[in-house]
Design a protein around this motif. Structure first.
Motif, PDB file in Angstrom:
ATOM      1  N   PHE A  72     -18.822  44.633   5.104  1.00 50.61           N
ATOM      2  CA  PHE A  72     -17.708  45.593   5.068  1.00 50.61           C
ATOM      3  C   PHE A  72     -17.007  45.609   6.415  1.00 50.61           C
ATOM      4  O   PHE A  72     -17.584  45.222   7.431  1.00 50.61           O
ATOM      5  N   PRO A  73     -15.746  46.105   6.444  1.00 47.06           N
ATOM      6  CA  PRO A  73     -14.959  46.019   7.686  1.00 47.06           C
ATOM      7  C   PRO A  73     -15.584  46.737   8.886  1.00 47.06           C
ATOM      8  O   PRO A  73     -16.199  47.789   8.745  1.00 47.06           O
ATOM      9  N   ILE A  76     -12.936  51.473  10.746  1.00 49.19           N
ATOM     10  CA  ILE A  76     -12.926  52.545   9.749  1.00 49.19           C
ATOM     11  C   ILE A  76     -11.730  53.445  10.045  1.00 49.19           C
ATOM     12  O   ILE A  76     -11.602  53.933  11.173  1.00 49.19           O
ATOM     13  N   PRO A  77     -10.848  53.632   9.058  1.00 46.34           N
ATOM     14  CA  PRO A  77      -9.718  54.526   9.290  1.00 46.34           C
ATOM     15  C   PRO A  77     -10.234  55.910   9.699  1.00 46.34           C
ATOM     16  O   PRO A  77     -11.204  56.404   9.134  1.00 46.34           O
ATOM     17  N   ILE A 131     -16.981  53.821   4.951  1.00 46.86           N
ATOM     18  CA  ILE A 131     -16.216  52.659   4.483  1.00 46.86           C
ATOM     19  C   ILE A 131     -16.902  52.028   3.265  1.00 46.86           C
ATOM     20  O   ILE A 131     -16.241  51.516   2.355  1.00 46.86           O
ATOM     21  N   ASP A 134     -16.312  54.294   0.196  1.00 44.16           N
ATOM     22  CA  ASP A 134     -14.991  54.044  -0.384  1.00 44.16           C
ATOM     23  C   ASP A 134     -15.061  52.912  -1.421  1.00 44.16           C
ATOM     24  O   ASP A 134     -14.489  53.016  -2.509  1.00 44.16           O
ATOM     25  N   ALA A 135     -15.795  51.849  -1.084  1.00 42.50           N
ATOM     26  CA  ALA A 135     -15.956  50.743  -2.043  1.00 42.50           C
ATOM     27  C   ALA A 135     -16.763  51.216  -3.252  1.00 42.50           C
ATOM     28  O   ALA A 135     -16.422  50.907  -4.402  1.00 42.50           O
TER      29      ALA A 135
END
Lengths: 518, 518
Positions: A72-73, A76-77, A131, A134-135
Motif C-alpha cells: 500500500f502507498p 497517507i492523505p 490507508i 480505505d482499500a
C-alpha cells in the motif's frame, strides 16, 4: 588472549555502561550507524543480513497462517489519518509531512516550489491502518469476502527526538498485518494467533524468551480495543516490547465505513486487527545475546553460520590452504540446518587473519574456523564456538578431523541455538520478583527518584493489581513514572487467584509486569 | 466456450485498445489498482506475489555476483541532492518534499505545525546515489576497502503527472545497486556485468526477450557518464526500458568526496556505478505475455504454478473430491521445478467453480486443474494449460492419470516457460525493421504527426547513425518527437560496418534502435 574484543563491558552493574556497551556492539559488529538524516540509521550489510533472515522466517510463519503479502502507498492523505480520533491523537506529534511535489531554483537557492504546494498534505505512513482500511472499504462487500488476511513489509516513519540505533529510529522497517473479520470472536482469535506467531518466532528463531500478555489500557495502540505484546528481558533488566498485536474492534471500520452484508442480508461493520514487528528486534537480539566480546547471533538468523578464515602468508602453501578452505565450504554447504542449507563464507579479504578472526567474533558468527598450512596438510579443522568462546579468560579452540566436523556442524548449531535460549530463559525467570506486593516494597526495590541511567541492574516485578482504567490508571502510571517504571503487560499465563492490588490494596484481578523499559 | 475471459481485446490494431486491454488485465487479474494517493497504486496480493518471485530470483543473481544488501534512509537532505548538478536538474521537478515533522490542531483543523518546520527540507528518495555516496565517503579510505558492492530493495518516489499502473507510478518498488571501484576499468566491467544479470533475469526468468545496449547521451541517467539498458518489445510494438545500469565515472565521487588511497599512497576518486530494476517489470510481463483471456504468467514467477479447483456441490461426494484435491496438491508439492518446490494452491473459496476457473485463467496461473466427483473416483486429473488455452476458439482440456500428471508437471512448466519466451522472441525479431535507412522512409513507415494513440501496430527500426551528442543529438531528438519516436539504445551486438546515418547522411558509426516507447 585474555583481552576482550570490546573495550566496554556490559556488566559493571550500571546502565550507562550497558548503553555504551550496546553502542559499541552495534558499531563493532558492523550492524548499523547513524545517518545524516535526523534519527534515521544506515543498516549495514551484516545488520541487514540478520534482518533478512528474520524476514524470511517470519514471512513463512505469516503465510503458513493464511496471510498474503500486498503493498500500500507510503503516503497517507492527512484527512485519512484524521478519521479515527484516538489514532491521530496518538501519532500527530511524530509525523513527517509532505507539502510540496517539486523543487525550484529561486535566487540561486533550491527550495520547495511555492507553485507545487499540495492542496492536501500527505503524511509519510507511521502505520497503515487508515490507508489499508480505505482499500478494505472498497474490497469488502459480503461475508463471502471475509476474512481478509493481509500483511505488508514496509518502511515507516515516526519522528524521533531521542533516537537509538534499531531501538528507536525515525525510520524503521517492519511488517504490519491487517485483517478484517465478520465477528469479534474471529478477530480476537486472529489477534491471539498472531501474538502466538510472534512468541514462537522470538523464542524459536531468535532464542529470545518472551512473556505474552495484554497491555494495560494506557499502553494500547491508538484506536485499539485491546493491545497484546510480547515482552523480553534485556541483559540490563529492562523490558523490550518486541511485537504487538491489536484487536481494533469496529473503531476503524466505523471511521472508514468497512461494512459487509451478513448472512441475514444486513450491513454490519467488520472487526479488524493489526499486528507488527520491526527492526527493533535486531536491537533485542543484541541486548539478549551479546557479551563482552561483541554480538553472539542465534544460528537460525546468522547471515553466515560458519566463517572460514584461511591464514594466508603470501607463500606457496597458500594455494593448498585456500583449496582446503573452499573444499570445506563446499562440503558444509551440502549440509542443512533449520530446514535451510548451511550459510558458509570463506573470508579472503586482504587483511591479517587475526584481525579477521576478531571481526567475526565481534559480529557473532556462530562458528569461526581458521585454516593454516598444517590444518590443510593434516585434514584438521580448528574452530571456535562463539557461544562458549572462552574457558575462563582464555579463548577456547577446538579441533576435529574434517569429515567429522562437517557431519557435526548442524547438530552443533542446533545446540548453540538451544543453549542461547536456555541461558536467556534462566536469566529472565531468575529476575522476575513475585514477592514485592506493596508500593513501599516497590519503591525500596527500585530505589526512589534518581538517575535511572546509573541505577543498578534490576529485573521485573510481577504483582497483583485491580486492572483499573481511566483516571485511576493514569494516577498509577504517574506514580510509576517517579520510579522510571512502566506497566508492561498482564501475562496470559495467570494464577487461579491473586492477592490485593499492589497500588491500591483493592482486590486484585490479575498479575501485571512492572519494569523499566526501552 | 468461445467467449474470451476479458471484454477487451488487445489486438484490434490500434493502441487505444491496447491501453484499455492493459488496464483490463491489471484489474481482472487482481494485480493492482489506483489508490487515493495521486499516482500511487495498491499492489494486490497476486500482483505482489509476482513481484516477490521476481525479487527472490533477482536477489539470488545479485548476491551470486558478490553484492550484499543494506538499507539507507528514505529521506535525503536537500543539500545532498543539490551536490551533483546534472542529478538535481534531472530530478528536481518530480520530488516529494518533507517540510514539517508534526501536525497541530489549529482552529479545529489539523495542519502542519508551523513550529515544527524543518530547517532543511528532506526529499523522499527518487534514487539513492547521494545518500549512499555520503556513506561511501565515510567508509572508503584505502584501496583495500574496494570494491564496495551494495544493493538495496526499497520504495522510491518520483512525482508522476500521468500515472499508469506498474509502468509509471509516483511510488514504486525497486532494487538499486551502488558500487565503488578503484578504476574506470573495474567500474565499467561492473556496469556491464549487471546489465548482463538483468538480461539473463528478463529472458530466463520472465521469458521476456530484450536487447542490451547503450542509451544515447540525451537518455543518460542524470549525472552518469554512460547508461546501458535492456529494452523489450511489448505486444503493441512499443519499447519498454526494463532495467538500466550506469557508469557514473567520478562525478558523484567528486561531488561527495569519495576518495581512496591508491597503491602509490595517493588520494584518488572512486569510480562508481548504479543499476536498478523496478515493479515496472510486472507491467512488462503483462504486456509481453497477456492475451485476450487475461494474463499468462511465466511459470518461474507465477505465485501459484498449479491451481486446483475442487468442484463442490454441497453433496456427500464433496469429501472425496476435497481429499483427492489435497492429496494431489501434496504430491505436487513434493516435486521441484526451477530449483524450487512447486507452488500449488487448492482453491476452496466459497464461489462457483466456473467463476474460480475463469478467475485463475485471467490471473494467468500456468496450470489449472478442476476436480469433479468422477475425476476423484477414477483417479484422473483434468486440466487446462494457460499457455495454450484454446484450440481455435474452444477451450482445450487435457486429462491424465494422477501419477502421470504429477510426474509430468515440472517438464510441462519448463516447456511453457520456453514456449512463452520463444513466441515473444519470434515476435520481437520479426518486428525489427533494418531496411529503413532514410528519414523519409522513417516518416513514411511510422506516419507523420498524428494521434499516436490510434496509430497501427509498428515495431522497431534498427538503423545506422553517427552517434552525435550535444546540439546535433538534440535536433534529432526533436525531429523524432514529431513522430512520437525515441532512440532506445545502440545494441551491444553490432555489425562490422554500417551504412550512412539515417538522420544526417554522415558516415554511420553504429546501429541504433528507434521506436515508440513507454
Amino acid at each position: 588472549m585474555s583481552q576482550r574484543a570490546l573495550s566496554v563491558s556490559r556488566m559493571t552493574g550500571n546502565r550507562s555502561t550497558f548503553a555504551d556497551w550496546y553502542q559499541a556492539v552495534v558499531r563493532e559488529a558492523d550492524m548499523a550507524e547513524p545517518s545524516p538524516v535526523r534519527g534515521a540509521m544506515v543498516i549495514k550489510p551484516w545488520g541487514y543480513g540478520v534482518w533478512e533472515e528474520m524476514q524470511r522466517d517470519l514471512d513463512r510463519r505469516i503465510k503458513e497462517t493464511g496471510h498474503q503479502n500486498a503493498y500500500f502507498p507510503l503516503f497517507i492523505p492527512l484527512s485519512f489519518i484524521a478519521k479515527e480520533a484516538e489514532h491521530v491523537e496518538g501519532f500527530a506529534k511524530e509525523m513527517a509531512v509532505v507539502t510540496h511535489h517539486r523543487l525550484k531554483n529561486i535566487d540561486g537557492k533550491l527550495v520547495p516550489d511555492p507553485e507545487a504546494r499540495l492542496e492536501e498534505p500527505y503524511i509519510v505512513r507511521p502505520t497503515s491502518e487508515t490507508i489499508i482500511g480505505d482499500a478494505f472499504s472498497r474490497w469488502i462487500k459480503s461475508h463471502r469476502d471475509l476474512p481478509v488476511l493481509l500483511n505488508q513489509w514496509a518502511n515507516v516513519v515516526r519522528w524521533e527526538m531521542r533516537p537509538r540505533l534499531f531501538l528507536r529510529t525515525t525510520e524503521f522497517l517492519w511488517q504490519e498485518g491487517h485483517t478484517a473479520h465478520a465477528s469479534e470472536k474471529e478477530a480476537v482469535e486472529e489477534t491471539m494467533r498472531m501474538l502466538e506467531v510472534y512468541r514462537a518466532f522470538a523464542e524459536d528463531t531468535l532464542a529470545m524468551p518472551v512473556i505474552s500478555g495484554e497491555k494495560p489500557a494506557n499502553e494500547r495502540f491508538p484506536g485499539a480495543v485491546a493491545t497484546y505484546s510480547i515482552e523480553a528481558m534485556m541483559q540490563d533488566g529492562k523490558a523490550l516490547q518486541a511485537g504487538t498485536s491489536h484487536y481494533l474492534g469496529t473503531h476503524f471500520a466505523e471511521a472508514q465505513n468497512i461494512r459487509f452484508q451478513n448472512d441475514a442480508g444486513e450491513l454490519a461493520y467488520c472487526h479488524t486487527t493489526s499486528w507488527g514487528l520491526s527492526t527493533r528486534m535486531v536491537g533485542g537480539v543484541i541486548m539478549t545475546h551479546g557479551d563482552d566480546d561483541g554480538l553472539r547471533l542465534p544460528p537460525a538468523v546468522a547471515p553466515r553460520q560458519v566463517v572460514i578464515v584461511p591464514m594466508l602468508r603470501d607463500k606457496p602453501e597458500d594455494a593448498q590452504v585456500l583449496e582446503f578452505a573452499d573444499g570445506l565450504a563446499q562440503a558444509l554447504r551440502g549440509q542443512r540446518c533449520f530446514d535451510e542449507r548451511l550459510r558458509v563464507l570463506v573470508d579472503t579479504r586482504g587483511q591479517k587473519s587475526a584481525d579477521k578472526r576478531w571481526n567475526w567474533v565481534r559480529r557473532g558468527a556462530p562458528i569461526i574456523v581458521e585454516i593454516g598450512a598444517r590444518d590443510a596438510a593434516s585434514g584438521t579443522v580448528t574452530f571456535m564456538r562463539r557461544d562458549v568462546l572462552r574457558d575462563g579468560d582464555k579463548v577456547k579452540s577446538h579441533a576435529l578431523p574434517r569429515d567429522e566436523f562437517v557431519a557435526k556442524v548442524p547438530a552443533m548449531l542446533v545446540e548453540m541455538q538451544q543453549g542461547l535460549f536456555d541461558a536467556a530463559k534462566k536469566r529472565t525467570v531468575a529476575n522476575i520478583r513475585s514477592d514485592i506486593t506493596s508500593w513501599d516494597a516497590l519503591v525500596e526495590y527500585f530505589g526512589a527518584v534518581g538517575d535511572d541511567e546509573n541505577s543498578e541492574f534490576k529485573g521485573w516485578v510481577r504483582a497483583p493489581w485491580a486492572r483499573p482504567e481511566g483516571a485511576e490508571l493514569e494516577a498509577i502510571d504517574q506514580r510509576l513514572k517517579t520510579l522510571k517504571l512502566t506497566l508492561r503487560n498482564a501475562p496470559a499465563d495467570q494464577p487461579k487467584s491473586v492477592g490485593p492490588c499492589l497500588f491500591t490494596g483493592k482486590p486484585g484481578v490479575e498479575e501485571v509486569l512492572i519494569s523499566r523499559a526501552y
